[in-house]
Design a protein around this motif. Structure first.
Motif, mmCIF file in Angstrom:
data_model
loop_
_atom_site.group_PDB
_atom_site.id
_atom_site.type_symbol
_atom_site.label_atom_id
_atom_site.label_comp_id
_atom_site.label_asym_id
_atom_site.label_seq_id
_atom_site.Cartn_x
_atom_site.Cartn_y
_atom_site.Cartn_z
ATOM 1 N N PHE A 5 -26.132 21.923 40.893
ATOM 2 C CA PHE A 5 -26.486 21.734 39.483
ATOM 3 C C PHE A 5 -26.937 20.315 39.166
ATOM 4 O O PHE A 5 -27.293 20.003 38.025
ATOM 5 C CB PHE A 5 -25.302 22.097 38.587
ATOM 6 C CG PHE A 5 -24.119 21.153 38.711
ATOM 7 C CD1 PHE A 5 -23.929 20.124 37.788
ATOM 8 C CD2 PHE A 5 -23.202 21.292 39.746
ATOM 9 C CE1 PHE A 5 -22.842 19.258 37.895
ATOM 10 C CE2 PHE A 5 -22.115 20.432 39.864
ATOM 11 C CZ PHE A 5 -21.932 19.412 38.939
ATOM 12 N N ILE A 6 -26.947 19.434 40.166
ATOM 13 C CA ILE A 6 -27.294 18.036 39.945
ATOM 14 C C ILE A 6 -28.713 17.771 40.441
ATOM 15 O O ILE A 6 -29.000 17.916 41.633
ATOM 16 C CB ILE A 6 -26.320 17.101 40.678
ATOM 17 C CG1 ILE A 6 -24.882 17.372 40.235
ATOM 18 C CG2 ILE A 6 -26.686 15.642 40.428
ATOM 19 C CD1 ILE A 6 -23.840 16.593 41.029
ATOM 20 N N ARG A 7 -29.594 17.385 39.534
ATOM 21 C CA ARG A 7 -30.956 17.053 39.907
ATOM 22 C C ARG A 7 -31.024 15.621 40.430
ATOM 23 O O ARG A 7 -30.116 14.809 40.188
ATOM 24 C CB ARG A 7 -31.886 17.240 38.709
ATOM 25 C CG ARG A 7 -31.954 18.676 38.217
ATOM 26 C CD ARG A 7 -32.702 18.795 36.912
ATOM 27 N NE ARG A 7 -34.108 18.421 37.046
ATOM 28 C CZ ARG A 7 -34.946 18.283 36.028
ATOM 29 N NH1 ARG A 7 -34.503 18.472 34.786
ATOM 30 N NH2 ARG A 7 -36.208 17.952 36.224
ATOM 31 N N ASN A 8 -32.090 15.322 41.140
ATOM 32 C CA ASN A 8 -32.202 14.017 41.780
ATOM 33 C C ASN A 8 -32.030 12.864 40.798
ATOM 34 O O ASN A 8 -31.279 11.916 41.063
ATOM 35 C CB ASN A 8 -33.559 13.898 42.487
ATOM 36 C CG ASN A 8 -33.765 12.523 43.103
ATOM 37 O OD1 ASN A 8 -33.061 12.125 44.018
ATOM 38 N ND2 ASN A 8 -34.737 11.784 42.588
ATOM 39 N N HIS A 9 -32.705 12.920 39.648
ATOM 40 C CA HIS A 9 -32.607 11.805 38.702
ATOM 41 C C HIS A 9 -31.194 11.673 38.139
ATOM 42 O O HIS A 9 -30.733 10.566 37.839
ATOM 43 C CB HIS A 9 -33.634 11.954 37.559
ATOM 44 C CG HIS A 9 -33.311 13.029 36.579
ATOM 45 N ND1 HIS A 9 -33.601 14.359 36.812
ATOM 46 C CD2 HIS A 9 -32.711 13.000 35.343
ATOM 47 C CE1 HIS A 9 -33.222 15.080 35.778
ATOM 48 N NE2 HIS A 9 -32.675 14.281 34.881
ATOM 49 N N GLN A 10 -30.484 12.796 38.021
ATOM 50 C CA GLN A 10 -29.102 12.749 37.538
ATOM 51 C C GLN A 10 -28.183 12.112 38.584
ATOM 52 O O GLN A 10 -27.272 11.353 38.244
ATOM 53 C CB GLN A 10 -28.627 14.159 37.193
ATOM 54 C CG GLN A 10 -29.351 14.778 36.005
ATOM 55 C CD GLN A 10 -29.009 16.237 35.817
ATOM 56 O OE1 GLN A 10 -28.963 17.011 36.785
ATOM 57 N NE2 GLN A 10 -28.770 16.640 34.571
ATOM 58 N N TYR A 11 -28.448 12.425 39.853
ATOM 59 C CA TYR A 11 -27.660 11.831 40.934
ATOM 60 C C TYR A 11 -27.894 10.314 40.971
ATOM 61 O O TYR A 11 -26.950 9.533 41.160
ATOM 62 C CB TYR A 11 -28.052 12.456 42.265
ATOM 63 C CG TYR A 11 -27.196 12.021 43.431
ATOM 64 C CD1 TYR A 11 -25.838 12.295 43.468
ATOM 65 C CD2 TYR A 11 -27.763 11.338 44.510
ATOM 66 C CE1 TYR A 11 -25.055 11.898 44.540
ATOM 67 C CE2 TYR A 11 -26.992 10.949 45.590
ATOM 68 C CZ TYR A 11 -25.637 11.226 45.604
ATOM 69 O OH TYR A 11 -24.866 10.830 46.672
ATOM 70 N N ASN A 12 -29.147 9.893 40.770
ATOM 71 C CA ASN A 12 -29.445 8.461 40.707
ATOM 72 C C ASN A 12 -28.704 7.806 39.548
ATOM 73 O O ASN A 12 -28.231 6.668 39.660
ATOM 74 C CB ASN A 12 -30.950 8.243 40.536
ATOM 75 C CG ASN A 12 -31.748 8.633 41.757
ATOM 76 O OD1 ASN A 12 -31.210 8.729 42.850
ATOM 77 N ND2 ASN A 12 -33.039 8.869 41.574
ATOM 78 N N PHE A 43 -18.361 8.492 30.376
ATOM 79 C CA PHE A 43 -19.125 9.034 29.250
ATOM 80 C C PHE A 43 -20.602 9.163 29.607
ATOM 81 O O PHE A 43 -21.238 10.181 29.303
ATOM 82 C CB PHE A 43 -18.958 8.132 28.031
ATOM 83 C CG PHE A 43 -19.836 8.527 26.868
ATOM 84 C CD1 PHE A 43 -19.462 9.565 26.020
ATOM 85 C CD2 PHE A 43 -21.043 7.874 26.637
ATOM 86 C CE1 PHE A 43 -20.273 9.945 24.952
ATOM 87 C CE2 PHE A 43 -21.859 8.257 25.577
ATOM 88 C CZ PHE A 43 -21.473 9.287 24.737
ATOM 89 N N GLU A 44 -21.159 8.137 30.256
ATOM 90 C CA GLU A 44 -22.576 8.144 30.625
ATOM 91 C C GLU A 44 -22.884 9.296 31.581
ATOM 92 O O GLU A 44 -23.940 9.940 31.481
ATOM 93 C CB GLU A 44 -22.959 6.818 31.279
ATOM 94 C CG GLU A 44 -23.065 5.645 30.320
ATOM 95 C CD GLU A 44 -24.273 5.764 29.409
ATOM 96 O OE1 GLU A 44 -25.251 6.434 29.796
ATOM 97 O OE2 GLU A 44 -24.237 5.177 28.315
ATOM 98 N N VAL A 45 -21.991 9.552 32.511
ATOM 99 C CA VAL A 45 -22.199 10.638 33.474
ATOM 100 C C VAL A 45 -22.123 11.990 32.776
ATOM 101 O O VAL A 45 -22.994 12.847 32.943
ATOM 102 C CB VAL A 45 -21.167 10.563 34.624
ATOM 103 C CG1 VAL A 45 -21.205 11.843 35.467
ATOM 104 C CG2 VAL A 45 -21.447 9.352 35.501
ATOM 105 N N PHE A 49 -25.140 15.588 31.414
ATOM 106 C CA PHE A 49 -25.018 17.013 31.738
ATOM 107 C C PHE A 49 -24.513 17.782 30.509
ATOM 108 O O PHE A 49 -23.381 18.267 30.487
ATOM 109 C CB PHE A 49 -24.056 17.221 32.909
ATOM 110 C CG PHE A 49 -24.524 16.630 34.200
ATOM 111 C CD1 PHE A 49 -25.198 17.408 35.129
ATOM 112 C CD2 PHE A 49 -24.300 15.278 34.483
ATOM 113 C CE1 PHE A 49 -25.633 16.862 36.321
ATOM 114 C CE2 PHE A 49 -24.741 14.729 35.675
ATOM 115 C CZ PHE A 49 -25.410 15.521 36.598
ATOM 116 N N PRO A 50 -25.340 17.890 29.474
ATOM 117 C CA PRO A 50 -24.900 18.532 28.231
ATOM 118 C C PRO A 50 -24.552 20.007 28.379
ATOM 119 O O PRO A 50 -23.811 20.550 27.561
ATOM 120 C CB PRO A 50 -26.100 18.337 27.294
ATOM 121 C CG PRO A 50 -27.276 18.184 28.215
ATOM 122 C CD PRO A 50 -26.741 17.425 29.390
ATOM 123 N N ASP A 51 -25.081 20.653 29.415
ATOM 124 C CA ASP A 51 -24.832 22.083 29.596
ATOM 125 C C ASP A 51 -23.856 22.379 30.740
ATOM 126 O O ASP A 51 -23.786 23.510 31.234
ATOM 127 C CB ASP A 51 -26.156 22.816 29.863
ATOM 128 C CG ASP A 51 -27.157 22.638 28.735
ATOM 129 O OD1 ASP A 51 -26.732 22.701 27.567
ATOM 130 O OD2 ASP A 51 -28.348 22.419 29.017
#
Length: 218
Positions: A5-12, A43-45, A49-51
């Motif tokens: 469920f983690i996209r590349n930009h989210q992992y970065n 909080f930032e993390v 991931f709002p969903d």
């Protein structure tokens, strides 16, 4: 088992937050400040991931327990099974995305690290063109444009990193009502010369998606 469920930009983005937390823990002695940074990074993390489901949320909240560099490495490693790969694209699909380019230079699809891609991009030096492929709202989109390397370093509009950039200019399909047949609008932005490096640092896709929409006219 929780699906990826983690996209590349989210992992970065998560990596960036772990670095911020680790920096605070090694340079600040005031525990109240460290706890404030710890709450801020969590909080930032979570905000990215709002969903997220309850299970996904529990996986992400592990950042609040990190105290050492080893903890950070283990946390990031624990997230790897949940990384989403870039959509699989074939040479045939790519040619359909850019039908006017009869002699289209293809990227080397066999060497792509799908989990480390937010967008796929390559340059055809012979035509000074750059090609971008991105999944927007579940649909694979292709964008092409002129590619001109800048004379000096600048800020990439996608990853916000400072370094070697090129001006990518694409013709927009958006047309005002009652425009003449000769109407032409180009949109351009500075982007990293090295798209692999850009993919390593991009933490937000809002600007990328805005740019693509401005080109395709949606």
């Amino acid at each position: 088992m929780t699906e990826p469920f983690i996209r590349n930009h989210q992992y970065n983005h998560i990596k960036k937050q772990t670095q911020i937390l680790q920096h605070a823990q090694t340079t600040v002695t005031d525990q109240k400040v460290i706890e404030a940074v710890r709450c801020s990074t969590e909080f930032e993390v979570i905000e990215a991931f709002p969903d997220a489901t309850d299970n996904q949320m529990q996986i992400l909240k592990g950042i609040s327990e990190l105290k050492t560099p080893e903890d950070c490495e283990e946390y990031l490693s624990s997230l790897e099974p949940y990384l989403m790969a870039f959509p699989h694209v074939t040479e045939k699909q790519i040619r359909k995305l850019f039908p006017k380019n009869k002699k289209l230079k293809m990227p080397n699809l066999s060497t792509l690290a799908g989990q480390s891609l937010t967008y796929l991009s390559w340059v055809d030096i012979s035509t000074n063109k750059k090609f971008i492929i991105y999944e927007l709202n579940g649909k694979i989109i292709g964008v092409e444009g002129r590619y001109t390397i800048a004379n000096k370093d600048n800020t990439c509009s996608l990853c916000k990193g400072h370094g070697k950039v090129a001006l990518f200019t694409a013709k927009s399909k958006s047309r005002p009502a009652n425009s003449s047949p000769d109407y032409y609008k180009a949109v351009g932005n500075y982007m990293c010369v090295d798209s692999d490096e850009c993919n390593e640092h991009i933490t937000d896709v809002a600007y990328l998606e805005k740019f693509i929409r401005s080109v395709i006219g949606s």
